[in-house]
Design an enzyme around this catalytic site. Structure first.
Site, mmCIF file in Angstrom:
data_model
loop_
_atom_site.group_PDB
_atom_site.id
_atom_site.type_symbol
_atom_site.label_atom_id
_atom_site.label_comp_id
_atom_site.label_asym_id
_atom_site.label_seq_id
_atom_site.Cartn_x
_atom_site.Cartn_y
_atom_site.Cartn_z
ATOM 1 N N ASP A 1 16.585 -5.549 8.034
ATOM 2 C CA ASP A 1 15.519 -6.531 8.248
ATOM 3 C C ASP A 1 16.048 -7.836 8.850
ATOM 4 O O ASP A 1 15.514 -8.341 9.838
ATOM 5 C CB ASP A 1 14.781 -6.829 6.936
ATOM 6 C CG ASP A 1 14.277 -5.566 6.268
ATOM 7 O OD1 ASP A 1 14.144 -4.549 6.964
ATOM 8 O OD2 ASP A 1 14.039 -5.591 5.049
ATOM 9 N N GLY B 1 -7.145 2.825 -8.411
ATOM 10 C CA GLY B 1 -6.750 1.787 -9.358
ATOM 11 C C GLY B 1 -6.706 2.372 -10.756
ATOM 12 O O GLY B 1 -7.326 3.413 -11.004
ATOM 13 N N HIS C 1 -6.439 11.825 -3.615
ATOM 14 C CA HIS C 1 -5.673 10.841 -2.829
ATOM 15 C C HIS C 1 -5.169 11.438 -1.506
ATOM 16 O O HIS C 1 -4.207 12.197 -1.508
ATOM 17 C CB HIS C 1 -4.475 10.348 -3.640
ATOM 18 C CG HIS C 1 -4.884 9.503 -4.803
ATOM 19 N ND1 HIS C 1 -4.934 8.137 -4.753
ATOM 20 C CD2 HIS C 1 -5.293 9.840 -6.053
ATOM 21 C CE1 HIS C 1 -5.346 7.661 -5.910
ATOM 22 N NE2 HIS C 1 -5.564 8.676 -6.717
ATOM 23 N N CYS D 1 -10.696 7.557 -5.129
ATOM 24 C CA CYS D 1 -10.497 7.529 -6.588
ATOM 25 C C CYS D 1 -11.275 6.369 -7.231
ATOM 26 O O CYS D 1 -12.492 6.393 -7.255
ATOM 27 C CB CYS D 1 -9.006 7.472 -6.903
ATOM 28 S SG CYS D 1 -8.664 7.943 -8.604
ATOM 29 N N TYR D 2 -10.611 5.322 -7.710
ATOM 30 C CA TYR D 2 -11.370 4.191 -8.269
ATOM 31 C C TYR D 2 -12.364 3.673 -7.237
ATOM 32 O O TYR D 2 -13.467 3.249 -7.575
ATOM 33 C CB TYR D 2 -10.433 3.066 -8.727
ATOM 34 C CG TYR D 2 -11.169 1.881 -9.326
ATOM 35 C CD1 TYR D 2 -11.376 1.790 -10.700
ATOM 36 C CD2 TYR D 2 -11.693 0.871 -8.512
ATOM 37 C CE1 TYR D 2 -12.090 0.725 -11.253
ATOM 38 C CE2 TYR D 2 -12.414 -0.191 -9.048
ATOM 39 C CZ TYR D 2 -12.597 -0.266 -10.416
ATOM 40 O OH TYR D 2 -13.308 -1.311 -10.950
ATOM 41 N N LYS E 1 8.953 -1.009 6.832
ATOM 42 C CA LYS E 1 10.346 -0.702 7.158
ATOM 43 C C LYS E 1 10.491 0.227 8.365
ATOM 44 O O LYS E 1 11.316 -0.018 9.246
ATOM 45 C CB LYS E 1 10.991 -0.046 5.928
ATOM 46 C CG LYS E 1 12.488 0.062 5.998
ATOM 47 C CD LYS E 1 13.081 -1.245 5.605
ATOM 48 C CE LYS E 1 14.526 -1.202 5.289
ATOM 49 N NZ LYS E 1 14.906 -2.479 4.638
ATOM 50 N N GLU F 1 -3.626 9.912 0.768
ATOM 51 C CA GLU F 1 -2.433 9.185 1.244
ATOM 52 C C GLU F 1 -1.136 9.773 0.708
ATOM 53 O O GLU F 1 -0.066 9.445 1.227
ATOM 54 C CB GLU F 1 -2.542 7.698 0.875
ATOM 55 C CG GLU F 1 -2.406 7.358 -0.608
ATOM 56 C CD GLU F 1 -3.700 7.502 -1.412
ATOM 57 O OE1 GLU F 1 -4.612 8.217 -0.954
ATOM 58 O OE2 GLU F 1 -3.785 6.928 -2.505
#
Ligand code: XMP
Length: 596
Positions: free
Chosen positions: A224, A53, A168, A80-81, A371, A170
């Protein structure tokens, strides 16, 4: 969902969706919840991840989770945060020191023997972005990773399965990020999940939500809505689902035919196609302003939808509800979109729709999927590969790619005149860009040289520098049809069927060439734009705008091979009405993906 899944608590920033989609790719269902979610609502989770964050945990008003989470006996990973909040909450100390590490940093971790770093090299590159750091670890925790600038890059209470890392995992820049997340997921007793089983498990949910109603839904031809429609059809049967495809006149070549064919191949007869193109062109006559165009296109859609639903008696009063192809990122506003001035309210969530959702009158069968998962589901339902993997296409269609202008942009001030050197020339129109925090509406600069389709490294570099140095410019283009600058001849233009037809042909050429060179799935999106000027009177120009991106927030111009550029240019020049072609070299920022 009743299955044991992993919850991502969103502490702001832009990473919550990225973490959640990575976890799902590891075969475990994940969902995003607000940072403040009470521990009592998380008791049945298999694992909890705190996202990063933008705030400092020492600031007043910084987001806070529920400290009781640590008493649940569930594995926790703070990123992180998330690391800072864990540290502060469990009795450690966090100090703020301004920007400490940003970008790629070497981290030493594996020697610690932590289960989190199983199968990782001893030292690896990780992506960091932080000002605060843990100065003192909470009791019971041991350091598991360090970097040159930050002693406590990771720490853990292995027994309680509480982990904290400063970097991070990710983002793809972190070398063994996926392995680290996999190790964490492996420590959680989560139920296995895959999209393959989703269509089966969602069936009962759809049936019970729809009850004895019927579903009316707009099909745009995008992935979609097409997948959602097919799924509803399979579950409820064609006599309880009605689709409407509005032909706006601003769609791609053969798009309507292709969609009709796909549905007919799947034996789905219940798609009505309404050719409303005359109505769209009539409403867009003499309209030049981009936002005005978008508004008119949106309103015309609503008018057509209302007219058809009344004509076919598909109203709420007659037992119909609305179907939508909304996907997960459109329903969960995470840190980066939550407070973003509300300009981004998704069109599937405007007020009138939100009211219908509250009344249980909207079914959104894809609302839990990302997606890539929607695409897999589409393939499983038997939709053609090309339709499922098509590039994103804006709602207003070619309408935002036909540049309209009543008059030529005058060259203002001396600054711009100075720019025009032998091989560079400003275009007589403006386009939208994004610089700093705001939108810009500025000129594009075209560069000319011998070998028009060859783009030198120097030009790529220069194209990044020019908008930074010059306040009047937000795009740099290479002219791929001419070696030398010419006088541009401007022709005023709004959206007409003739211009839409011409752009459709150019767009189709680009589509075919991308396929024949195996580029379609390597390029994220490829807008083709029509500009109201050419070398000769009454002629127009085409801009090629191939894009590399993952989320459209930031983007780079995709580097096209010289031969491909040449083939596309030559074929587009053979269209009657086009006599110049340009290649947009601009990143986002400073340019946006679309031109308006
Ligand atoms: P920009 O041009 O803002 O585009 O860099 C980011 C992404 O959004 C798409 N886009 C739109 N999509 N309605 C849509 O549904 C619109 O009015 C619209 N404008 C831009 C664009 O194609 C890109 O993928």
């Amino acid at each position: 969902m009743a299955m044991k899944s992993i919850v991502i608590l969103d502490f702001g920033g832009q990473y919550a969706h990225l973490i959640a989609s990575r976890v799902r790719r590891l075969g475990v269902y994940s969902e995003i919840r607000e940072a403040e979610t009470p521990a009592s609502e998380l008791e049945n989770s298999a694992g909890i991840i705190f996202s990063g964050g933008p705030q400092s945990v020492n600031e007043e008003g910084a987001p806070q989770g529920d400290p009781k989470i640590f008493e649940l006996g569930i594995p926790v990973l703070g990123i992180c945060y998330g690391l800072h909040w864990m540290t502060a909450t469990l009795g450690g100390e966090v100090t703020s020191s301004g920007v400490k590490e940003y970008g790629k940093v070497r981290v030493r971790g594996s020697g610690s023997g932590s289960g989190l770093f199983k199968n990782c090299p001893d030292e690896f590159t990780a992506w960091m972005s932080h000002g605060d750091e843990a100065a003192k670890l909470p009791e019971g925790f041991e350091r598991i990773a360090t970097s040159d600038s930050s002693e406590n890059s990771g720490f853990a209470d292995e027994e309680k399965k509480l982990f904290a890392i400063q970097f991070h995992p990710e983002v793809t820049h972190t070398e063994c990020g996926e392995t680290i997340l996999k190790n964490f997921v492996g420590m959680c007793s989560a139920d296995p999940w895959s999209v393959e089983g989703y269509a089966d498990s969602i069936q009962e949910e759809i049936k019970s939500q729809v009850g004895d109603k019927k579903v009316f839904m707009l099909v745009s031809g995008g992935v979609d809505s097409t997948v959602a429609f097919t799924l509803l059809d399979k579950v409820l049967g064609a006599d309880r689902v009605q689709g409407l495809l509005v032909d706006t006149g601003l769609m791609r070549k053969d798009e309507v035919k292709n969609i009709q064919k796909a549905f007919s191949d799947l034996s789905l007869p219940n798609l009505r196609v309404e050719d409303a193109s005359e109505e769209f062109f009539a409403n867009l006559k003499n309209v030049y302003d981009p936002e005005e165009k978008r508004k008119i296109i949106g309103q015309t859609f609503l008018d057509v939808q209302k007219r058809v639903s009344e004509e076919m008696d598909l109203t709420v009063e007659s037992g119909w509800m609305l179907g939508q192809g909304t996907i997960y990122p459109d329903t969960i506003e995470t840190g980066s979109t939550k407070h973003a001035d509300k300009i981004k309210t998704h069109h599937n969530r405007v007020e009138a729709i939100a009211k219908m959702i509250d009344q249980g009158l909207v079914i959104e069968p894809l609302k839990d999927l990302y997606k890539d998962e929607v695409r897999k589901l589409g393939e499983e339902l038997g939709l053609p590969h090309d339709l499922v993997w098509r590039h994103p296409f804006p709602g207003p269609g070619l309408g935002v790619r036909i540049l309209c202008s009543e008059q030529e942009e005058a060259i203002e001030g001396q600054g711009s005149e100075k720019l025009i050197v032998n091989s560079e020339k400003l275009l007589p129109i403006k386009s939208v860009g994004v610089q700093g925090d705001g939108r810009t509406y500025r000129r594009a600069l075209a560069v000319f040289s011998d070998n028009p389709c060859k783009i030198s490294e120097e030009l790529w570099k220069k194209s990044a520098e020019i908008p930074n140095k010059n306040q009047e410019i937000n795009r740099v283009l290479k002219c791929t049809s001419h070696s030398d600058p010419v006088e541009f001849v401007f022709t005023p233009g709004f959206i007409t069927r003739e211009r839409a037809d011409l752009l459709r042909e150019a767009d189709q050429i680009v589509y075919e060439e991308m396929h024949s060179d195996d580029l379609y799935e390597k390029i994220w999106q490829f807008p083709v734009v029509l500009l109201p000027f050419g070398e000769k009177s009454g002629q127009q120009s085409v801009v090629l705008r191939p894009i590399e991106s993952t989320d459209a927030m930031t983007a780079n111009s995709a580097h096209l091979p010289e031969e491909v550029l040449k083939k596309m240019t030559d074929r587009i020049l053979s269209l009657e009405g086009i006599d110049m072609v340009f290649y947009d070299l601009t990143s986002k920022p400073p340019g946006t993906i679309e031109w308006e």
